[in-house]
Design an enzyme around this catalytic site. Structure first.
Site, short mmCIF file in Angstrom:
data_model
loop_
_atom_site.label_atom_id
_atom_site.label_comp_id
_atom_site.label_asym_id
_atom_site.label_seq_id
_atom_site.Cartn_x
_atom_site.Cartn_y
_atom_site.Cartn_z
N ASP A 61 -3.30 3.15 14.04
CA ASP A 61 -2.50 3.39 12.94
C ASP A 61 -3.18 5.14 13.10
O ASP A 61 -4.28 5.50 13.41
CB ASP A 61 -2.37 2.52 12.19
CG ASP A 61 -3.85 2.84 11.48
OD1 ASP A 61 -4.90 2.87 11.85
OD2 ASP A 61 -4.03 1.60 10.27
N ARG B 25 1.13 -1.49 0.08
CA ARG B 25 -0.14 0.12 -0.15
C ARG B 25 0.83 1.10 -0.29
O ARG B 25 1.26 1.32 0.96
CB ARG B 25 -1.03 -0.34 1.30
CG ARG B 25 -1.72 1.53 1.80
CD ARG B 25 -2.91 1.69 2.38
NE ARG B 25 -1.99 1.21 3.81
CZ ARG B 25 -3.81 1.54 4.29
NH1 ARG B 25 -4.89 1.39 3.84
NH2 ARG B 25 -3.13 1.59 5.67
#
Length: 529
Positions: free
Chosen positions: A443, A160
């Site tokens: 996160d 990603r």
């Protein structure tokens, strides 16, 4: 071509083997061709946001109705992307990569985005680590003497890159910073595409934070030119798109269509989706959400979005991948651990029953827990694309139904958001992008929810369940108390040595300033070493 330059020659020291001149030439080609369009799309985001702030409600696009109504399918899906029952995600440090590839998951998504603090060292080491892993040269011995070796059978690797909104300040092209998405994607592709193909796999990606099909078209055009440059057949690159913005939920068919030569699935990026819901409607007092813990996958707007995702993917022959459960094992407290595992199992059973073909976890211990409901339901099948969901009629009203009966804002929820926000930003400023806080894996996405909710509650003078108005005086009292608790738990020496002062100042500015900032990482990046 105008000569490209590294912002500082010091940043290349020790990384010359990663960012070679040939790689810079490739990155510069992509940036020169596509960065102008990227910037135009970011401006278009702001224009759309202004219209929403003025009261415009998102809806399915009339001009692309023909795409939604036509009969078409996505292209070829490689064999190693057919079984995606459990996917594990995490940053690109060496230990994480080995453990994730060995975890028993079907897929490992190596994350340069939300789980990675983009220090130059993290980025360069991450690229080197991934290249070593592909070539099975990543075996190493940690400082404690433990040896890490890849198993014979490992997870399929997806990467990603960072989103369209970010830049990489260390590499300048024609005097301007290169787009971070192009940097992460292009460098990985340049270094590894041919090697991956020789080993029977391919260059596979997760694409984050798209807001519409025009942004997907930019990725598709980028793919085509990158493949042509490297002598790869069109369609070699395969991508899964995270549907993690409320606007993208209205254009899932169109996103699949734009990327149909390259796309293999969509993922329900739940945490960023909740953040996006708050962000897009930040100016609407009526769209105030309750405590983060109350915004589950069963609430109306989340359920509708996941149902539509499964329906859309399966109609088009694409995989529907479920979202991340943030709970993580707690080996020190059996009771807490048992509760966390039970919640993960229930979450994955819900996704399997909705028709998802697979799901995400953040810790290797959760792989068997997440796998069991899918194994039980799917048996030997690779996926359950026969679950069409065509009997459902998901409307724009369903996607915007923010009501959560019985849910409230509590002082505990406010305190949790303050604590998580400060602790996460402090870790991020130290170069750590994924961190366990209060038995949850946090996160950038979950930290974004924390600060976004506080901004929304404070600026719309929301009430707690006991009737307290959330004003600046109340917020600042709780902020001071939570900071005191953090200092006490951290210890004076560690607190002083950390980045708590910067983190608190940044967090407080994001929460208290009059305008809503799009991403916390934009301002934090300037403070990152």
């Amino acid at each position: 071509m105008v000569a490209e330059q590294i912002k500082s020659t010091l940043v290349l020291q020790g990384h010359e083997d990663v960012l070679t001149q040939d790689a810079i030439d490739f990155l510069s080609f992509l940036h020169a061709k596509f960065n102008k369009r990227r910037k135009e799309l970011l401006i278009a985001r702001d224009v759309r946001q202004a219209r929403i702030n003025a009261g415009e409600r998102p809806d399915f696009l009339k001009q692309t109705q023909f795409v939604r109504e036509a009969d078409w399918q996505v292209g070829y899906i490689p064999g190693d992307l057919q079984l995606r029952r459990v996917e594990i995600t995490g940053p690109v440090d060496r230990k994480m990569i080995v453990n994730a590839l060995n975890s028993g998951a079907n897929v490992f998504m190596a994350d340069f985005e939300d789980a990675n603090a983009p220090t130059w060292t993290n980025l360069m080491d991450g690229q080197r680590n991934l290249s070593d892993a592909i070539r099975r040269q990543i075996d190493f011995t940690a400082e404690n003497g433990k040896t890490y070796v890849l198993n014979e059978q490992v997870a399929t690797l997806l990467v990603r890159p960072r989103g369209w909104h970010l830049e990489e300040k260390h590499l300048l092209v024609n005097g301007e910073p290169i787009a971070a998405s192009i940097f992460d994607f292009g460098l990985y592709l340049f270094r590894n595409a041919h090697e991956l193909l020789q080993r029977g796999s391919g260059p596979y990606f997760y694409l984050p934070k798209l807001e519409n099909h025009v942004e997907a078209r930019l990725w598709n055009d980028l793919f085509i030119d990158a493949q042509r440059y490297l002598g790869l057949e069109t369609g070699t690159i395969k991508a899964t798109v995270l549907i993690e913005t409320i606007l993208a939920a209205f254009e899932m068919d169109e996103i699949l269509y734009e990327l149909r030569q390259h796309i293999v699935g969509l993922n329900a990026g739940r945490w960023d989706y909740i953040f996006s819901f708050i962000k897009k409607f930040n100016a609407w007092p009526g769209f105030t959400l309750p405590d983060r813990a109350a915004v589950t996958m069963q609430v109306p707007f989340m359920k509708a979005y996941t149902q539509l995702l499964v329906q859309t993917c399966h109609r088009r022959g694409a995989h529907a991948i479920g979202g991340m459960s943030a709970f993580i094992p707690n080996r020190r407290d059996p009771a807490v651990n048992e509760q966390a595992l039970a919640r993960v199992k229930a979450d994955k059973e819900h996704e399997a029953n909705l028709g998802f073909d697979g799901t995400w976890v953040a810790h290797p211990d959760l792989v068997p827990v997440a796998r069991e409901p899918f194994d039980r339901l799917l048996g030997p099948r690779l996926h359950q694309k026969e679950v069409s969901g065509q009997e459902l009629r998901i409307t724009a009203k369903d996607l915007l139904n923010y009501t959560i009966p019985g849910a409230t804002i509590t002082e505990a929820g406010i305190r949790m958001n303050i604590s998580v926000g400060i602790l996460y930003i402090e870790s991020w400023l130290r170069g750590i992008g994924a961190v366990a806080i209060h038995n949850l894996m946090e996160d950038a996405a979950t930290a974004e929810i924390s600060r976004a909710q506080l901004w929304q509650w404070l600026h719309h003078q929301a009430h707690t369940n006991d009737g307290t108005i959330i004003d600046e005086l109340y917020y600042r009292r709780l902020l001071a108390e939570e900071l005191h608790t953090i200092r006490k738990l951290t210890g004076e020496a560690a607190f002083a040595a950390g980045q708590f002062e910067k983190a608190t100042a940044l967090f407080d500015r994001l929460v208290s300033q009059p305008t809503f900032e799009n991403f916390l990482t934009l301002g934090a990046y300037a403070e990152l070493a």
